[in-house]
Design a protein around this motif. Structure first.
Motif, short mmCIF file in Angstrom:
data_model
loop_
_atom_site.label_atom_id
_atom_site.label_comp_id
_atom_site.label_asym_id
_atom_site.label_seq_id
_atom_site.Cartn_x
_atom_site.Cartn_y
_atom_site.Cartn_z
N GLY A 169 49.83 33.41 46.81
CA GLY A 169 50.87 33.27 45.36
C GLY A 169 52.29 32.56 45.95
O GLY A 169 53.26 32.66 45.07
N GLU A 176 57.03 30.31 38.74
CA GLU A 176 57.80 31.12 37.98
C GLU A 176 59.17 31.22 38.17
O GLU A 176 59.99 31.24 36.94
CB GLU A 176 57.51 32.64 38.19
CG GLU A 176 57.66 33.38 39.45
CD GLU A 176 57.18 34.63 39.44
OE1 GLU A 176 56.50 35.23 38.62
OE2 GLU A 176 57.56 35.43 40.35
N HIS A 183 49.81 30.66 36.27
CA HIS A 183 48.55 31.44 36.47
C HIS A 183 48.00 30.98 37.58
O HIS A 183 48.06 29.61 37.96
CB HIS A 183 47.65 31.17 35.26
CG HIS A 183 48.30 31.67 34.17
ND1 HIS A 183 48.06 32.80 33.47
CD2 HIS A 183 49.16 30.93 33.00
CE1 HIS A 183 48.74 32.86 32.11
NE2 HIS A 183 49.24 31.82 31.91
N LYS A 193 45.22 39.97 45.37
CA LYS A 193 45.72 41.11 45.26
C LYS A 193 47.10 41.37 45.88
O LYS A 193 48.16 41.46 45.26
CB LYS A 193 45.05 42.19 46.35
CG LYS A 193 45.56 43.64 46.19
CD LYS A 193 44.64 44.55 47.21
CE LYS A 193 45.31 46.02 47.14
NZ LYS A 193 46.77 46.10 47.86
N ASN A 196 49.78 39.19 43.68
CA ASN A 196 49.99 39.95 42.42
C ASN A 196 50.98 41.00 42.79
O ASN A 196 51.72 41.27 41.77
CB ASN A 196 48.92 40.49 41.62
CG ASN A 196 48.00 39.35 40.88
OD1 ASN A 196 48.66 38.79 39.97
ND2 ASN A 196 46.56 39.57 40.85
N THR A 200 56.12 38.03 39.69
CA THR A 200 56.69 39.00 38.55
C THR A 200 56.06 38.87 37.00
O THR A 200 55.62 39.33 36.51
CB THR A 200 58.26 38.59 38.62
OG1 THR A 200 59.03 39.05 39.63
CG2 THR A 200 59.05 39.30 37.51
N SER A 201 56.30 37.24 36.73
CA SER A 201 55.63 36.91 35.55
C SER A 201 54.33 36.30 35.65
O SER A 201 53.32 36.26 34.84
CB SER A 201 56.71 35.89 34.65
OG SER A 201 56.99 34.92 35.46
N THR A 203 50.70 35.33 37.32
CA THR A 203 49.55 36.37 37.39
C THR A 203 48.30 35.42 38.31
O THR A 203 48.10 34.28 37.93
CB THR A 203 48.85 36.57 35.99
OG1 THR A 203 49.74 37.28 35.31
CG2 THR A 203 47.63 37.59 36.22
N HIS A 205 44.34 35.53 39.55
CA HIS A 205 43.21 36.07 39.03
C HIS A 205 42.02 35.79 40.31
O HIS A 205 41.94 34.81 40.85
CB HIS A 205 42.61 35.45 37.69
CG HIS A 205 43.41 35.63 36.65
ND1 HIS A 205 43.57 36.81 35.82
CD2 HIS A 205 44.48 34.69 36.33
CE1 HIS A 205 44.38 36.58 34.89
NE2 HIS A 205 44.85 35.33 35.11
#
Length: 361
Positions: A169, A176, A183, A193, A196, A200-201, A203, A205
Motif C-alpha cells: 500500500g 489518498e 483502491h 492486510k 489496510n 486511511t481512506s 482500500t 483487496h
C-alpha cells in the motif's frame, strides 16, 4: 574477477571504481556503443529454433507451461539468457530461461508460469520483501514517475484510481494524500492486510479485479501498475481487462523493467531485472503491440535516469550526470520503462500535455 570485469578494468583502469556499478555503463566513455555492439553480436550468433526443438532441450517445471510469443504469436525461439540465484549453501534457489521472439523482438521467460499457479509465487510472506530493503525508496520512485507524467497525478480531485498489484500500500498512501478515491488489489494476502493497516481512506483487496464487485464495476480514471507488468503471464488478457476498467478519458500508468536497458546488454543473465517472479520483459518497441491488442488509443514514454539522478541526490559529478542522461536518451537504455497509455482520444486530448504520443489506432 569475471572476464567482463577484467576487460573493463583493462580498458578503464580504476578511474570509475567509485561510481556505483549500475551507473558505470552509462558514464564510461564509449561503453554505450560497446554494449550495443555486444548485444547485436549476441542476437546475430544465437540460434533460432522451433518450439518443438526447444521443448526437447528444456525441462518443464511443475507449475510451468511452454508458450509462444504473446505479442505476435511466433512459435520459434531464440534462447538468450539463463538467470539464476544461489543459496548460501551453494545450491540453486531459482533459475529459468529467457528467450527472444525472432519476429518482433519480445523477451520472455519460457517455460512460463501457469496463470492459475501465479499465486504460488506470492503466497509465503511476500510482504516481508515488499516492506524490507526493497521498499525503502519506493515512494520516492513513485513521486518521480508521478512528476514525469504531470498533470495526471498532481491533484486527485476524488477521481477513481486502481493500483493493480498494490503490495503493502505504499503508493495507495500517496494517492489518498493527493485526493484520489483510491483502491488496490493484490495476490499477496499478508501484503493486503498490511496495506489496510496503513491506509486511511484508500482500500486494498485480496484477489483479481473480477473477484471484487466494486472493482469489477470499473469506471476508473487512472489505473497504475508499479513494477507489476513483468509478473503477468497473460498480458493481453490482463490489459484488455484494464482497458475495460477505465472510464472514458482514462489512463494507465506503467513502470516496469526495461528490456532495452544498457545494464541488460552489459550483464546478461546477471541483470537485476531478472528476478524470481519476473516473467516478461518490455521495451518501447514491444509495449505498443500489447497496448494495441488491448484496445488502447495511444502511449507516451518518459525516460528513466535513475532515482538519485532525478532526486538530485546523486554523488556523480555534473559531467558524469550529463553523460548518463545523454546515454539513456540515445539508447532508451534506462533500467526502468515508464509509460502512460491512453484509453481513447479523449484521454490523449486531456492528458497528453504536449508530450509525443504514439497513436495505436
Amino acid at each position: 574477477m569475471s572476464a567482463k570485469r577484467a576487460v573493463a578494468r583493462a580498458v578503464y583502469g580504476s578511474r570509475y571504481d567509485s561510481i556505483p556499478w549500475a551507473q558505470r555503463v552509462y558514464v564510461r566513455p564509449g561503453e554505450r556503443a560497446l554494449r550495443e555492439m555486444q548485444y547485436r553480436r549476441l542476437l546475430r550468433t544465437s540460434p533460432v529454433i522451433s518450439l518443438d526443438e526447444y521443448r526437447s532441450r528444456v525441462k518443464l517445471g511443475a507449475i510451468e507451461e511452454f508458450i509462444s510469443c504473446h505479442m505476435c504469436g511466433e512459435s520459434k525461439q531464440q534462447p538468450l539468457y539463463e538467470p539464476s540465484k544461489l543459496k548460501k549453501n551453494g545450491k540453486t534457489a531459482w533459475s529459468y530461461h529467457v528467450v527472444r521472439c525472432p519476429s518482433c523482438g519480445f523477451l520472455y521467460r519460457n517455460p512460463n508460469i501457469l496463470p492459475e499457479r501465479l499465486g504460488d509465487l506470492y503466497s509465503k510472506n511476500y510482504s516481508t520483501f515488499l516492506t524490507g530493503n526493497y521498499a525503502s525508496n519506493r515512494q520516492r520512485r513513485y513521486r518521480q514517475a508521478m512528476d514525469a507524467f504531470k498533470p495526471v497525478f498532481e491533484e486527485g480531485d476524488k477521481r477513481r484510481l486502481l493500483d493493480f498489484g498494490c503490495g503493502a500500500g505504499y503508493f495507495l498512501e500517496l494517492a489518498e494524500e493527493r485526493g484520489f478515491d483510491a483502491h488496490g488489489v493484490d495476490l499477496s494476502p499478508d501484503s493486503v492486510k498490511e496495506a489496510n493497516e496503513r491506509l486511511t481512506s484508500a482500500t486494498a483487496h485480496f484477489g483479481a479485479p473480477e473477484d471484487v464487485p466494486e472493482i469489477a464495476a470499473g469506471g476508473f480514471d487512472v489505473v497504475t501498475l508499479w513494477s507489476v507488468l513483468a509478473h503477468l503471464p497473460r498480458p493481453v488478457d490482463d490489459f484488455t481487462s484494464f482497458r475495460n476498467l477505465l472510464a472514458p478519458g482514462g489512463v494507465l500508468m506503467i513502470l516496469t523493467v526495461n528490456a532495452q536497458s544498457l545494464l541488460l546488454k552489459a550483464y546478461g543473465s546477471q541483470w537485476n531485472g531478472f528476478t524470481r517472479n519476473h516473467l516478461m520483459f518490455y521495451s518501447r518497441e514491444t509495449m505498443p503491440s500489447l497496448l494495441r491488442q488491448a484496445g488502447f488509443a495511444g502511449v507516451a514514454f518518459e525516460p528513466f535516469y535513475g532515482d538519485t539522478i532525478e532526486a538530485g541526490t546523486t554523488k556523480l559529478s555534473a559531467a558524469h550526470s550529463a553523460r548518463l542522461r545523454k546515454s539513456v536518451q540515445a539508447s532508451d537504455g534506462g533500467n526502468m520503462l515508464r509509460a502512460l497509455a491512453f484509453a481513447d482520444d479523449e484521454a490523449i486530448k486531456r492528458w497528453g500535455d504536449g508530450r509525443p504520443v504514439h497513436r495505436l489506432t
